[in-house]
Enzyme design. Structure first.
Site, PDB file in Angstrom:
ATOM      1  N   HIS A   1      30.413  37.550  42.177  1.00 58.83           N
ATOM      2  CA  HIS A   1      30.532  38.559  42.481  1.00 58.83           C
ATOM      3  C   HIS A   1      31.138  40.329  42.754  1.00 58.83           C
ATOM      4  O   HIS A   1      30.755  40.246  43.524  1.00 58.83           O
ATOM      5  CB  HIS A   1      31.193  37.584  43.955  1.00 58.83           C
ATOM      6  CG  HIS A   1      30.546  36.142  44.998  1.00 58.83           C
ATOM      7  ND1 HIS A   1      30.875  36.295  46.459  1.00 58.83           N
ATOM      8  CD2 HIS A   1      30.163  35.921  43.919  1.00 58.83           C
ATOM      9  CE1 HIS A   1      30.512  34.824  45.872  1.00 58.83           C
ATOM     10  NE2 HIS A   1      29.390  34.534  45.030  1.00 58.83           N
TER      11      HIS A   1
ATOM     12  N   ASN B   1      31.966  35.981  51.187  1.00 55.55           N
ATOM     13  CA  ASN B   1      32.382  36.624  50.344  1.00 55.55           C
ATOM     14  C   ASN B   1      34.093  35.658  51.962  1.00 55.55           C
ATOM     15  O   ASN B   1      34.340  35.270  51.236  1.00 55.55           O
ATOM     16  CB  ASN B   1      33.093  38.247  49.942  1.00 55.55           C
ATOM     17  CG  ASN B   1      32.482  38.239  48.538  1.00 55.55           C
ATOM     18  OD1 ASN B   1      32.303  37.272  47.762  1.00 55.55           O
ATOM     19  ND2 ASN B   1      32.029  39.437  48.583  1.00 55.55           N
TER      20      ASN B   1
ATOM     21  N   HIS C   1      29.176  26.458  37.919  1.00 57.08           N
ATOM     22  CA  HIS C   1      29.650  25.165  38.902  1.00 57.08           C
ATOM     23  C   HIS C   1      29.994  23.826  38.032  1.00 57.08           C
ATOM     24  O   HIS C   1      29.741  22.905  39.452  1.00 57.08           O
ATOM     25  CB  HIS C   1      28.162  25.277  39.198  1.00 57.08           C
ATOM     26  CG  HIS C   1      28.211  25.682  40.898  1.00 57.08           C
ATOM     27  ND1 HIS C   1      27.000  26.432  41.531  1.00 57.08           N
ATOM     28  CD2 HIS C   1      28.754  26.840  40.744  1.00 57.08           C
ATOM     29  CE1 HIS C   1      27.246  27.277  42.123  1.00 57.08           C
ATOM     30  NE2 HIS C   1      28.014  27.423  41.646  1.00 57.08           N
TER      31      HIS C   1
ATOM     32  N   ARG D   1      34.580  32.808  39.772  1.00 55.72           N
ATOM     33  CA  ARG D   1      33.171  33.062  41.154  1.00 55.72           C
ATOM     34  C   ARG D   1      33.826  34.594  41.756  1.00 55.72           C
ATOM     35  O   ARG D   1      33.072  35.072  41.621  1.00 55.72           O
ATOM     36  CB  ARG D   1      33.450  32.389  42.223  1.00 55.72           C
ATOM     37  CG  ARG D   1      32.521  32.516  43.804  1.00 55.72           C
ATOM     38  CD  ARG D   1      33.001  31.692  44.889  1.00 55.72           C
ATOM     39  NE  ARG D   1      31.844  31.516  45.768  1.00 55.72           N
ATOM     40  CZ  ARG D   1      32.131  32.136  46.499  1.00 55.72           C
ATOM     41  NH1 ARG D   1      32.881  32.538  46.926  1.00 55.72           N
ATOM     42  NH2 ARG D   1      31.380  32.375  47.997  1.00 55.72           N
TER      43      ARG D   1
END
Length: 331
Positions: free
Chosen positions: A70, A98, A197, A66
């Site tokens: 990001h 975040n 995921h 992740r």
């Protein structure tokens, strides 16, 4: 005999070919062999630190993937997310996507410390994070791939970019796809990368809307399988408990596999941004079905899409810098 010798020579060349391809340039900028001479231990150093971190806490694998995602969606894969706020910098860590959820920075710090010990001023934080994301996939049973390297670290961050560019859990399918297209990614990349995921957790605040007020009319999301929704309500109250965690993949939350896509076909995607891949678009629905039926196809495309995402606007050559600490720019 001459014919046999020629045949064996061809086979030998074919066997060697993948090794040659591993060191080709990606887009003329990045190459898996970038540190072959300057820091040949780089890959093993990253792998060792990540392996220990994931052994302590399996969830860390999802957290590192992740972080990479990001980072890349804001100004490219340049390690900008890793910077703390300072006099000149407002950290991306404080953005809505975040704040209170991005984690794994301490693991990146450990990686960087080891790299600096072995090869001072050589391996960028951006490359370290990209390698850590690949290793996180492998350590949880997912695919591996050759990581193109040679990124340099940015000397700035973008809080607004983080707030605007990263898809939100409650975005519509079209909004999510638009944000992917801005990065040069397509619907295939969207579905494949969402497959990450299959590991990890999400906070109650990220899916509460689906349970209680999906469309602003006080009613839940009716595409959510009802028994699954009832179980989620027991964990995630209408108010409070924002940080309570639920697994993203109810079948095998610690194993990187294709059960995530099977869950979507049963209307058991945790986030709205997950379920819309099956409920809102014909092409993405077919991809969900394809990956649910064939894990190998999912793994193949996930690796390709991770390489593609990792090549978003890298800083190379004399641009940026090689940070000594991932949390601050060099003085």
């Amino acid at each position: 005999m001459a014919r046999l010798s020629s045949f064996l020579l061809v086979i030998s060349l074919l066997c060697f070919l993948p090794l040659c391809l591993c060191h080709k340039s990606y887009g003329g900028k990045l190459s898996p062999g970038f540190y072959a001479h300057s820091c040949p231990q780089a890959g093993e150093i990253v792998r060792s630190v990540v392996a220990k971190a994931v052994a302590r806490e399996t969830r860390m694998a999802a957290s590192l993937i992740r972080l990479h995602f990001h980072d890349c969606f804001v100004k490219g894969c340049d390690g900008s997310l890793l910077l703390d706020s300072s006099g000149r910098i407002t950290s991306e860590k404080n953005s809505n996507p975040n704040r209170k959820s991005a984690r794994g920075f301490d693991v990146v710090d450990q990686i960087k410390a080891q790299l600096e010990k072995e090869c001072p001023g050589t391996v960028s934080c951006a490359d370290a994070l990209t390698l850590a994301a690949r290793d996180s996939s492998v350590l949880t049973g997912g695919p591996s791939w050759m990581v193109p390297l040679g990124r340099r670290d940015s000397r700035s961050a973008s809080l607004s970019g983080s707030n605007n560019n990263i898809p939100a859990p409650n975005n519509t399918f079209q909004t999510i796809l638009t944000k992917f297209k801005r990065q040069g990614l397509d619907v295939t990349d969207l579905v494949a990368l969402s497959g990450s995921h299959t590991i990890g957790f999400s906070r109650c605040t990220s899916f509460r809307q689906r349970l209680y007020n999906q469309s602003g009319n006080g009613r839940p999301d009716m595409t959510l399988e009802q028994s699954f929704a009832a179980n989620l309500r027991q964990r995630c109250p209408r108010s409070g408990g924002d940080q309570i965690l639920s697994v993203l993949d109810k079948v095998s939350p610690a194993k990187f596999d294709n059960s995530y896509f099977k869950n979507l076909m049963e209307n058991m995607g945790l986030l709205n941004s997950d379920q819309v891949l099956f409920s809102s678009n014909d092409k993405s629905r077919e991809l969900v079905k394809k990956y649910a039926e064939d894990q190998g196809e999912f793994f193949k495309q996930f690796a390709e899409s991770m390489i593609k995402m990792g090549n978003i606007s890298p800083l190379t050559g004399s641009s940026g810098e090689i940070r000594k600490s991932c949390r601050k720019i060099n003085s």
